[in-house]
Design a protein around this motif. Structure first.
Motif, mmCIF file in Angstrom:
data_model
loop_
_atom_site.group_PDB
_atom_site.id
_atom_site.type_symbol
_atom_site.label_atom_id
_atom_site.label_comp_id
_atom_site.label_asym_id
_atom_site.label_seq_id
_atom_site.Cartn_x
_atom_site.Cartn_y
_atom_site.Cartn_z
ATOM 1 N N VAL A 109 0.829 -1.211 0.000
ATOM 2 C CA VAL A 109 0.000 0.000 0.000
ATOM 3 C C VAL A 109 0.866 1.264 0.000
ATOM 4 O O VAL A 109 0.362 2.368 0.200
ATOM 5 C CB VAL A 109 -0.974 0.040 1.204
ATOM 6 N N SER A 126 -3.607 1.953 9.473
ATOM 7 C CA SER A 126 -3.825 2.139 8.032
ATOM 8 C C SER A 126 -3.164 1.022 7.217
ATOM 9 O O SER A 126 -3.084 1.113 6.000
ATOM 10 C CB SER A 126 -3.352 3.513 7.586
ATOM 11 N N HIS A 127 -2.685 -0.020 7.910
ATOM 12 C CA HIS A 127 -2.136 -1.216 7.256
ATOM 13 C C HIS A 127 -0.981 -0.893 6.311
ATOM 14 O O HIS A 127 -0.899 -1.435 5.207
ATOM 15 C CB HIS A 127 -3.242 -1.994 6.542
ATOM 16 N N LEU A 139 3.076 4.428 -1.277
ATOM 17 C CA LEU A 139 3.132 5.322 -2.432
ATOM 18 C C LEU A 139 4.294 4.894 -3.324
ATOM 19 O O LEU A 139 5.320 4.440 -2.820
ATOM 20 C CB LEU A 139 3.364 6.775 -1.972
ATOM 21 N N GLY A 172 0.434 8.167 3.748
ATOM 22 C CA GLY A 172 1.509 7.528 3.001
ATOM 23 C C GLY A 172 2.904 8.102 3.100
ATOM 24 O O GLY A 172 3.796 7.656 2.367
#
Lengths: 248, 248
Positions: free
Chosen positions: A72, A139-140, A74, A101
């Motif tokens: 996940v 947010s994993h 960026l 991110g």
């Protein structure tokens, strides 16, 4: 599913003894049971599915079942630099920048910063790194952003980045809104980007000169005036839009 | 410069007696002096430069000097719909959504909302409208977003919007990230857009069905899991990037 960072390499079928804080969280806060599943992130940022095998107080073990191939992050490496701000604003900046991110978050004193951290910076950073860890779990993320402190903007200018930006309110007032879009438009994966944000009072013209002399590009973040903690949220969202949403 | 909303039409050379709360803020909080300049926004959303002409306690008058031709509003009309969330999250949502350009903010109970507002909604809305006013002054908006309460998601579906979106975490997990970019890509000025955001526990599959049956498009907001208060910030930033930054 709960998502925890384990600072070691992991492999399938491995039985891991979880760090005590994680064991405590699972057994005491969440009242997890043997057989429950969790996500464990290795030191190399890979996410694994694991099953809880035993619970003995805060001593919890889990067996790695498989890699989940979740990424996940960026596609670019983003550093947020924030002038010291008051009250709980640094916490909010770290929490939201982590969700959105960021890879690195740097706080430093600026000309218009009202607060000082010098003696307190170690304690502040300890707290802010906890906020980053908790937000990265929630947010994993595949990694926990680093939170650090520099003594001056000058120190920052000695560090290398591929793309260097400074959010400048006056640029926004002048209708300059395209530098940010330009900078992000054709950016390649793995590029390092830094963006500097002033404290509550904004960034001084001397600070802008210091940065632009070092090839920082002054960029507006749309026409509205954003608070010091809101500007990095806008910036990180724009990086996601330009490098994730518009590329998919 | 201070920026205040005056609920009347304004013209050049007009002498205005400022509302008492504004007079109090100027004379007591800011210790303003005769001759100081302020920005006054008319009922028609025009921004004027005005000069303080007299200060007598909280009674402050100002003379309109000229229109400033400032327009910081998003080119599209955005409504944020947020499932009721806990603690100070609604305040944070209203403050940040106002800074980031929302026109309307609607709160409503959803299946996974833990809190209820029914009896408290009037008091909550009074407070949230104050937060919106203060944030609109700070971010120099041309208008103050409306904050309102609906009793159900079903009520929302009766309202007309040109573009209807619902932020869906499962869409993000499936790698669906382009619906948002698609929806915003060729949007025309003055289009009305609504975006629905679930509470802390997320949005239920029944709620997704209710909305998609009414032509709402399920859209991911990038691959990271965002908290209930962070998702509208990402969305509004993405609207700004797509309609302001990439068009300028």
């Amino acid at each position: 599913m709960q998502h925890y960072f384990i600072n070691e390499n992991l492999t399938n079928n491995q039985r891991v003894t979880l760090p005590l804080e994680i064991g405590h969280h699972l057994s005491k806060v969440l009242r997890a049971e043997v057989g429950d599943k969790v996500q464990l992130v290795s030191a190399t940022h890979l996410v694994y599915l694991a099953e809880i095998g035993s619970i003995d107080g805060r001593q919890v073990t889990a067996t790695i079942q498989k890699e989940l191939h979740m990424d996940v992050e960026l596609p670019v490496e983003v550093t947020i630099v924030s002038g010291l701000s008051k009250k709980n604003k640094p916490e909010l900046i770290v929490q939201k920048a982590t969700e959105l991110g960021a890879d690195h978050i740097i706080f430093l004193p600026m000309a218009r910063s009202i607060v000082k951290w010098d003696q307190k910076s170690e304690k502040k950073l300890k707290r802010l790194n906890e906020v980053a860890l908790s937000a990265a779990e929630q947010s994993h993320r595949n990694l926990v952003p680093t939170v650090s402190y520099l003594h001056s903007l000058y120190e920052l200018t000695k560090r290398p980045f591929d793309v260097k930006l400074v959010a400048y309110e006056e640029a926004a007032k002048d209708g300059e809104e395209s530098n940010l879009a330009q900078a992000l438009k054709d950016i390649r994966p793995d590029t390092s980007i830094v963006a500097v944000f002033g404290p509550e009072g904004g960034i001084s013209s001397e600070e802008i000169s210091l940065l632009t002399d070092q090839a920082y590009i002054s960029a507006g973040l749309g026409p509205r005036i954003l608070r010091t903690e809101t500007a990095p949220m806008y910036f990180l969202s724009s990086v996601s839009v330009m490098t994730e949403l518009l590329k998919s």
